[in-house]
Design a protein around this motif. Structure first.
Motif, mmCIF file in Angstrom:
data_model
loop_
_atom_site.group_PDB
_atom_site.id
_atom_site.type_symbol
_atom_site.label_atom_id
_atom_site.label_comp_id
_atom_site.label_asym_id
_atom_site.label_seq_id
_atom_site.Cartn_x
_atom_site.Cartn_y
_atom_site.Cartn_z
ATOM 1 N N ASN A 45 0.852 -1.187 0.000
ATOM 2 C CA ASN A 45 0.000 0.000 0.000
ATOM 3 C C ASN A 45 0.892 1.243 0.000
ATOM 4 O OD1 ASN A 45 0.779 0.538 2.707
ATOM 5 N ND2 ASN A 45 -0.994 -0.552 3.528
ATOM 6 N N HIS A 46 0.270 2.422 0.024
ATOM 7 C CA HIS A 46 1.046 3.652 -0.153
ATOM 8 C C HIS A 46 2.101 3.823 0.938
ATOM 9 C CE1 HIS A 46 2.086 7.742 -1.216
ATOM 10 N NE2 HIS A 46 1.803 8.126 0.007
ATOM 11 N N GLY A 47 1.704 3.697 2.191
ATOM 12 C CA GLY A 47 2.655 3.893 3.269
ATOM 13 C C GLY A 47 3.790 2.889 3.241
ATOM 14 N N GLU A 48 3.473 1.644 2.926
ATOM 15 C CA GLU A 48 4.506 0.612 2.828
ATOM 16 C C GLU A 48 5.476 0.925 1.691
ATOM 17 O OE1 GLU A 48 1.727 -3.094 4.453
ATOM 18 O OE2 GLU A 48 1.835 -2.624 2.315
ATOM 19 N N ALA A 49 4.931 1.375 0.552
ATOM 20 C CA ALA A 49 5.787 1.728 -0.583
ATOM 21 C C ALA A 49 6.680 2.916 -0.237
ATOM 22 C CB ALA A 49 4.927 2.033 -1.806
ATOM 23 N N VAL A 50 6.151 3.872 0.508
ATOM 24 C CA VAL A 50 6.957 5.018 0.929
ATOM 25 C C VAL A 50 8.061 4.573 1.888
ATOM 26 C CG1 VAL A 50 6.903 7.165 2.278
ATOM 27 C CG2 VAL A 50 5.215 6.768 0.483
ATOM 28 N N ALA A 51 7.753 3.634 2.783
ATOM 29 C CA ALA A 51 8.783 3.120 3.690
ATOM 30 C C ALA A 51 9.952 2.534 2.889
ATOM 31 C CB ALA A 51 8.188 2.071 4.622
ATOM 32 N N VAL A 52 9.639 1.695 1.912
ATOM 33 C CA VAL A 52 10.690 1.148 1.049
ATOM 34 C C VAL A 52 11.396 2.275 0.309
ATOM 35 C CG1 VAL A 52 11.169 -0.328 -0.931
ATOM 36 C CG2 VAL A 52 9.498 -1.056 0.781
ATOM 37 N N GLY A 53 10.611 3.218 -0.212
ATOM 38 C CA GLY A 53 11.179 4.322 -0.971
ATOM 39 C C GLY A 53 12.127 5.178 -0.153
ATOM 40 N N MET A 54 11.813 5.388 1.128
ATOM 41 C CA MET A 54 12.706 6.178 1.974
ATOM 42 C C MET A 54 14.046 5.477 2.165
ATOM 43 S SD MET A 54 10.391 8.058 4.890
ATOM 44 C CE MET A 54 9.612 6.574 5.557
ATOM 45 N N LEU B 190 19.627 2.884 -10.911
ATOM 46 C CA LEU B 190 19.473 1.469 -11.252
ATOM 47 C C LEU B 190 20.267 0.572 -10.296
ATOM 48 C CD1 LEU B 190 19.565 1.632 -15.139
ATOM 49 C CD2 LEU B 190 17.666 0.791 -13.747
ATOM 50 N N ALA B 191 21.437 1.042 -9.880
ATOM 51 C CA ALA B 191 22.244 0.247 -8.957
ATOM 52 C C ALA B 191 21.541 0.082 -7.610
ATOM 53 C CB ALA B 191 23.604 0.917 -8.764
ATOM 54 N N VAL B 192 20.902 1.152 -7.132
ATOM 55 C CA VAL B 192 20.171 1.061 -5.878
ATOM 56 C C VAL B 192 18.955 0.151 -6.036
ATOM 57 C CG1 VAL B 192 18.730 2.404 -4.269
ATOM 58 C CG2 VAL B 192 20.970 3.271 -4.979
ATOM 59 N N LEU B 193 18.260 0.267 -7.164
ATOM 60 C CA LEU B 193 17.101 -0.588 -7.406
ATOM 61 C C LEU B 193 17.514 -2.055 -7.523
ATOM 62 C CD1 LEU B 193 15.214 1.621 -10.037
ATOM 63 C CD2 LEU B 193 14.440 1.120 -7.708
ATOM 64 N N ALA B 194 18.615 -2.308 -8.168
ATOM 65 C CA ALA B 194 19.074 -3.676 -8.347
ATOM 66 C C ALA B 194 19.455 -4.327 -7.010
ATOM 67 C CB ALA B 194 20.247 -3.724 -9.307
ATOM 68 N N ALA B 195 19.959 -3.489 -6.083
ATOM 69 C CA ALA B 195 20.340 -4.000 -4.769
ATOM 70 C C ALA B 195 19.131 -4.264 -3.890
ATOM 71 C CB ALA B 195 21.280 -3.021 -4.085
ATOM 72 N N GLY B 196 17.962 -3.723 -4.309
ATOM 73 C CA GLY B 196 16.715 -3.990 -3.598
ATOM 74 C C GLY B 196 16.483 -3.126 -2.414
ATOM 75 N N ILE C 277 12.479 -3.821 -1.849
ATOM 76 C CA ILE C 277 11.586 -3.890 -3.005
ATOM 77 C C ILE C 277 10.961 -5.281 -3.093
ATOM 78 C CG2 ILE C 277 11.472 -3.754 -5.533
ATOM 79 C CD1 ILE C 277 13.875 -1.870 -5.420
ATOM 80 N N PRO C 278 9.657 -5.363 -3.328
ATOM 81 C CA PRO C 278 9.024 -6.683 -3.472
ATOM 82 C C PRO C 278 9.606 -7.457 -4.648
ATOM 83 C CG PRO C 278 7.372 -4.949 -3.209
ATOM 84 C CD PRO C 278 8.680 -4.259 -3.410
ATOM 85 N N ASP C 279 9.562 -8.755 -4.548
ATOM 86 C CA ASP C 279 10.034 -9.606 -5.639
ATOM 87 C C ASP C 279 9.217 -9.364 -6.901
ATOM 88 O OD1 ASP C 279 11.868 -10.737 -3.920
ATOM 89 O OD2 ASP C 279 10.589 -12.464 -3.435
ATOM 90 N N GLY C 280 9.870 -9.532 -8.043
ATOM 91 C CA GLY C 280 9.160 -9.489 -9.313
ATOM 92 C C GLY C 280 9.093 -8.123 -9.969
ATOM 93 N N LEU C 281 9.688 -7.092 -9.358
ATOM 94 C CA LEU C 281 9.674 -5.756 -9.953
ATOM 95 C C LEU C 281 11.047 -5.470 -10.557
ATOM 96 C CD1 LEU C 281 7.706 -3.655 -7.296
ATOM 97 C CD2 LEU C 281 6.834 -4.893 -9.287
ATOM 98 N N ALA C 282 11.082 -5.271 -11.862
ATOM 99 C CA ALA C 282 12.341 -5.084 -12.573
ATOM 100 C C ALA C 282 12.859 -3.657 -12.385
ATOM 101 C CB ALA C 282 12.153 -5.367 -14.060
ATOM 102 N N PRO C 283 14.156 -3.477 -12.091
ATOM 103 C CA PRO C 283 14.711 -2.130 -11.923
ATOM 104 C C PRO C 283 14.440 -1.207 -13.106
ATOM 105 C CG PRO C 283 16.272 -3.754 -11.113
ATOM 106 C CD PRO C 283 15.150 -4.523 -11.759
ATOM 107 N N GLN C 284 14.602 -1.694 -14.326
ATOM 108 C CA GLN C 284 14.386 -0.833 -15.495
ATOM 109 C C GLN C 284 12.930 -0.387 -15.595
ATOM 110 O OE1 GLN C 284 16.953 0.276 -17.567
ATOM 111 N NE2 GLN C 284 15.370 1.687 -18.300
#
Length: 368
Positions: A272-281, A362-368, A315-322
């Motif tokens: 949900n939004h708050g969870e996504a923001v937590a990951v995003g922070m 992309l490097a940060v996204l790839a590291a999850g 980042i949840p599984d299954g989401l591609a960095p690109q």
């Protein structure tokens, strides 16, 4: 009734945020926010059975002649659409709402955004009173006047700045909030400490268990402090040309995750939004460290606090960095210079950084 905390918001339009227990039953306080003879209460199918009749009864106790109608939508971010916006305008038309009518948003951020946008557009702008029932809405979306609906291509792409006439936050509504939604709101509370005040992070670390246990005083204090931080930045930058953009810390990553998941968090099979923001922070903090702007110790501190609040930090599984990067390119925080991020130099000290290299992201996204 416990003591009422009040936060004043200025910057073009002045209004009050009132925070306390039992405000949904304070008909006189509610009625003072409604200028004309028409009010449309907008809510959703989760909140309406709990609080709509109670709110309407309180209003009628003080204003028996007030003409009140309801517009209730199914719950979830996927309902924040142009189609629902049109239906809300239709409800205002059926009510015969005039220029001095009010829209009362009773619910979380989806309801507040939709109701606020309808109020902004009906007869070129009527009053909106925000009555948030989630922690996320109390500390973020109900304050500051950003209203919008989503498109399939992105979140909040169609909207308007329309400050509310008032915000009335009854903290007893948080007693019926699902645990997951409470934690989602706490992510936005943490954000204020992360970008503005490291001492607030100290306070949150000391009160994490009380907040999760729904201690009334702890929650009221967290809401009031968060609203004061937001009110201060809104007063300086109502239309998000400068400092207000710092409130988007974690949101560029978070919105990309939400959109790529098709807002599945509202159906229970995604963040949900708050969870996504937590990951995003956490991702924004890691990007700050990768660019040499912040220490790894501050990243770890933020991650640990979010985990104590039972929030996700990867980042949840299954989401591609690109794919996530492409979502960010359409984000409202991108401009002609490229991607803009809210990064930090240390806990409590954020800044807007433009032109962040794609390969670093992309490097940060790839590291999850």
């Amino acid at each position: 009734m416990s003591a009422i905390r009040r936060v004043e918001v200025s910057g073009g339009t002045t209004y009050s945020i009132e925070i306390g227990a039992g405000l949904l039953d304070d008909g006189a306080r509610l009625a003072r926010t409604v200028r004309g003879r028409h009010a449309l209460i907008v809510s959703d199918e989760n909140v309406a059975p709990l609080y709509l009749a109670r709110l309407e009864a309180a209003l009628h106790a003080s204003r028996p002649s007030l003409s009140v109608a309801h517009f209730v939508i199914p719950p979830g971010e996927h309902e924040k659409t142009l189609a629902r916006f049109g239906e809300c305008l239709g409800a205002l038309a059926a009510l015969g709402a005039t220029r001095d009518a009010s829209v009362i948003a009773l619910g979380g951020g989806v309801v507040g955004d939709l109701a606020g946008f309808a109020a902004a557009c009906w007869m070129r702008g009527i009053d909106c009173v925000q009555v948030p029932t989630t922690l996320l809405a109390m500390v973020d979306s109900s304050v500051g006047g950003k209203t919008a609906v989503d498109l399939p291509s992105g979140k909040n792409l169609v909207g308007a700045f329309h400050p509310p006439r008032a915000v009335i936050a009854d903290t007893t509504a948080l007693r019926t909030l699902p645990d997951r939604e409470l934690r989602a709101g706490l992510a936005e509370v943490v954000k204020y400490g992360a970008i503005f005040d490291a001492s607030f992070l100290d306070w949150l670390e000391a009160h994490a268990e009380a907040l999760l246990a729904r201690d009334d005083e702890a929650l009221a204090e967290a809401v009031a402090r968060s609203c004061r931080y937001k009110a201060d930045v809104v007063a300086r930058d109502l239309y998000e040309h400068g400092d207000r953009a710092m409130l988007n810390f974690g949101h560029t990553f978070g919105h990309a995750i939400e959109t790529e998941q098709g807002y599945a968090g509202t159906r229970g099979d995604g963040l949900n939004h708050g969870e996504a923001v937590a990951v995003g922070m956490v991702l924004a903090a890691r990007l700050s460290a990768a660019l040499g702007r912040a220490s790894a110790a501050d990243v770890d501190r933020l991650k640990h606090l979010l985990e104590r609040l039972d929030l996700p930090t990867s980042i949840p599984d299954g989401l591609a960095p690109q794919a996530l990067l492409e979502r960010m390119r359409l984000d409202k925080k991108a401009d002609a210079a490229g991607l803009r991020f809210i990064l930090w130099d240390k806990a409590g000290a954020a800044r807007i950084v433009a032109g962040v290299p794609d390969d670093a992201v992309l490097a940060v996204l790839a590291a999850g």
